[in-house]
Design a protein around this motif. Structure first.
Motif, short mmCIF file in Angstrom:
data_model
loop_
_atom_site.label_atom_id
_atom_site.label_comp_id
_atom_site.label_asym_id
_atom_site.label_seq_id
_atom_site.Cartn_x
_atom_site.Cartn_y
_atom_site.Cartn_z
N LEU A 1 3.19 -15.27 7.64
CA LEU A 1 4.41 -15.53 6.88
C LEU A 1 5.51 -15.95 7.84
N ASP A 2 6.52 -16.67 7.33
CA ASP A 2 7.63 -17.11 8.18
C ASP A 2 8.78 -16.11 8.13
N ASP A 3 8.46 -14.84 8.13
CA ASP A 3 9.43 -13.76 8.14
C ASP A 3 8.69 -12.49 8.56
N TYR A 4 9.40 -11.49 9.06
CA TYR A 4 8.73 -10.26 9.44
C TYR A 4 8.81 -9.26 8.29
N PRO A 5 7.69 -8.67 7.88
CA PRO A 5 7.67 -7.80 6.70
C PRO A 5 8.40 -6.48 6.94
N VAL A 6 9.19 -6.08 5.93
CA VAL A 6 9.84 -4.77 5.95
C VAL A 6 9.34 -3.89 4.81
N ASP A 7 8.68 -4.50 3.80
CA ASP A 7 8.12 -3.73 2.71
C ASP A 7 7.08 -4.57 1.98
N LEU A 8 6.14 -3.88 1.33
CA LEU A 8 5.06 -4.53 0.58
C LEU A 8 4.93 -3.86 -0.78
N ALA A 9 4.52 -4.64 -1.80
CA ALA A 9 4.29 -4.07 -3.13
C ALA A 9 3.10 -4.77 -3.78
N TRP A 10 2.11 -3.99 -4.18
CA TRP A 10 0.92 -4.51 -4.87
C TRP A 10 1.20 -4.71 -6.35
N SER A 11 0.59 -5.73 -6.93
CA SER A 11 0.59 -5.87 -8.39
C SER A 11 -0.30 -4.79 -8.98
N PRO A 12 -0.07 -4.42 -10.25
CA PRO A 12 -0.90 -3.37 -10.86
C PRO A 12 -2.39 -3.69 -10.87
N ASP A 13 -2.75 -4.99 -10.98
CA ASP A 13 -4.17 -5.36 -11.03
C ASP A 13 -4.76 -5.63 -9.65
N GLY A 14 -3.95 -5.49 -8.59
CA GLY A 14 -4.45 -5.67 -7.23
C GLY A 14 -4.75 -7.10 -6.85
N GLN B 1 -2.26 -9.59 -6.51
CA GLN B 1 -1.13 -10.21 -5.82
C GLN B 1 -0.39 -9.16 -5.01
N LEU B 2 0.36 -9.66 -4.05
CA LEU B 2 1.14 -8.80 -3.18
C LEU B 2 2.50 -9.45 -2.97
N MET B 3 3.58 -8.67 -3.13
CA MET B 3 4.92 -9.14 -2.81
C MET B 3 5.29 -8.61 -1.43
N VAL B 4 5.85 -9.48 -0.60
CA VAL B 4 6.23 -9.11 0.76
C VAL B 4 7.72 -9.36 0.93
N ALA B 5 8.46 -8.31 1.24
CA ALA B 5 9.89 -8.42 1.51
C ALA B 5 10.10 -8.64 3.00
N GLY B 6 10.86 -9.67 3.35
CA GLY B 6 11.08 -10.02 4.74
C GLY B 6 12.43 -9.59 5.26
N GLY B 7 12.48 -9.25 6.54
CA GLY B 7 13.72 -8.80 7.15
C GLY B 7 14.78 -9.87 7.24
N SER C 1 13.79 -3.52 0.69
CA SER C 1 12.65 -2.92 0.00
C SER C 1 12.26 -3.77 -1.20
N VAL C 2 11.00 -3.59 -1.63
CA VAL C 2 10.48 -4.25 -2.82
C VAL C 2 9.55 -3.28 -3.52
N VAL C 3 9.64 -3.22 -4.86
CA VAL C 3 8.74 -2.37 -5.66
C VAL C 3 8.27 -3.18 -6.87
N TRP C 4 7.03 -2.93 -7.29
CA TRP C 4 6.43 -3.63 -8.43
C TRP C 4 6.38 -2.65 -9.62
N GLN C 5 6.79 -3.12 -10.77
CA GLN C 5 6.80 -2.30 -11.99
C GLN C 5 5.40 -1.81 -12.33
N PRO C 6 5.19 -0.50 -12.48
CA PRO C 6 3.88 0.00 -12.88
C PRO C 6 3.43 -0.59 -14.22
N GLY C 7 2.25 -1.21 -14.23
CA GLY C 7 1.71 -1.77 -15.45
C GLY C 7 2.42 -2.99 -15.97
N GLY C 8 3.31 -3.58 -15.19
CA GLY C 8 4.10 -4.72 -15.68
C GLY C 8 4.16 -5.86 -14.71
N LYS C 9 5.08 -6.79 -14.98
CA LYS C 9 5.19 -8.00 -14.17
C LYS C 9 6.53 -8.14 -13.46
#
Length: 345
Positions: free
Chosen positions: A16-29, A31-37, A63-71
């Motif tokens: 990635l073109d940024d350094y990760p500070v947090d990660l969040a998985w999608s409920p179905d596993g 996809q992954l969201m990556v928050a960059g510094g 920080s980044v968080v993914w909604q449980p069971g949602g989008k």
């Protein structure tokens, strides 16, 4: 799965073109969201490694968080803002909050129906429409927030732990903390709030029994703590430490007992993560080692304190996150490299 043959099988490897500070998985596993510094929010498709710049929040994300069971995905940034994003679209994120202080403790309610975070001395709860539902004032700046139930939150600040109910006109319970908290983890069964403290201790607050305890002897401040899925074990590591200290909360609890000490790293530990299913613990260190553990009692009174697997990466492992089903592990490195592993056995 046979524990004796368990291993982490390497998979996706992206930069990635940024350094990760947090990660969040999608409920179905998938996809992954990556928050960059530096403020970039990336969406990674795990089927083929496609990376999409989902948005930016300058000067940097926290920080980044993914909604449980949602989008929905929520982010907090150094601009003092909290935003809600539709993870499956490319629309601009919805501004929920902006303030002078950095938002802390961003977390979705366990069923994904509300979003909470701290801003200074205020604990704020928003609905998914971005409307403020509840605002609770405290007498210290808050550093960590966690949901205990769908109606109750635990928040910590310097010298204090609060149990807040979001029902109107409900009194806030305030408890003493022996120091400044660096980390907060509520046991999955909701019985115990654990805090890693700056002065080299771990504090426990038994929320039902209304008693507290603490464990000392750490060489430095304690920023890393993680509960096992069954609420039996608490894994901890102090800053600069090469070993993991695991406390057993079965029976009468850890008071007066000796903890397990897990040793496999040659340099300081920088991340700990328990899987939400089973009893697998992953640790990552400055030595580039990604280690798989399953601490606990074994047959004939032995203790499982040896690693089941070790992957040696080409740089420090700064973040670890398990997928919700416990089958996959994401490992991020400070140079922007993201590695995916599958638990096999």
């Amino acid at each position: 799965m046979s524990a004796l043959s368990a291993r982490l099988e390497p998979g996706l490897d992206v930069r990635l073109d940024d350094y990760p500070v947090d990660l969040a998985w999608s409920p179905d596993g998938r996809q992954l969201m990556v928050a960059g510094g530096e403020g970039r929010l990336h969406r990674v498709q795990l089927s083929d490694g496609t990376v999409t710049l989902r948005g930016e929040q300058a000067p940097g994300l926290l920080s980044v968080v993914w909604q449980p069971g949602g989008k929905l995905v929520a982010t907090a940034g150094q601009d003092g803002a909290v935003r809600l994003w539709d993870a499956l679209s490319d629309d601009a994120g919805q501004l929920v909050h902006r303030g002078m202080q950095w938002p802390a403790g961003l977390c979705f309610e366990p069923k994904g129906k509300a979003l909470a975070f701290a801003a200074g001395k205020l604990l704020r709860v928003f609905g998914l429409d971005g409307a403020l539902r509840t605002e609770l004032g405290h007498d210290v700046n808050l550093a960590q927030v966690a949901w205990r139930t769908s109606q109750e939150l635990v928040a910590t600040g310097n010298g204090a732990l609060f149990v807040d109910r979001i029902a109107p006109d409900t009194e806030i319970a305030r408890h003493i903390l022996d120091g400044a908290p660096l980390s907060l983890a509520v046991s999955p069964d909701g019985r115990i709030a654990a805090n890693g403290l700056q002065d080299g201790m771990v504090g426990f607050r038994y929320l039902i029994a209304q008693k507290r305890s603490r464990m000392s002897g750490y060489d430095g401040k304690v920023p890393y703590i993680a509960w096992s899925a069954n609420s039996r074990y608490l894994a901890t590591a102090s800053s600069g430490a090469k070993e993991i200290v695991v406390w057993d909360f079965s029976g009468k609890g850890p008071e007066g007992s000796e903890p397990m000490e897990l040793r496999a790293h040659t340099d300081r530990i920088e991340s700990l993560a328990y899987s939400s299913e089973g009893a697998w613990l992953a640790s990552g260190g400055r030595d580039g080692r990604l280690v798989l553990w399953k601490p606990g009692p074994a047959a004939r009174g032995a203790v499982l304190d040896m690693p089941f697997d070790m992957q040696v990466l080409d740089g420090p492992v700064c973040l670890l996150r398990w997928s919700r089903d416990g089958k996959h592990l994401a490992a991020a490195q400070s140079d922007g490299r993201l590695r995916l592993f599958t638990l096999k056995g």
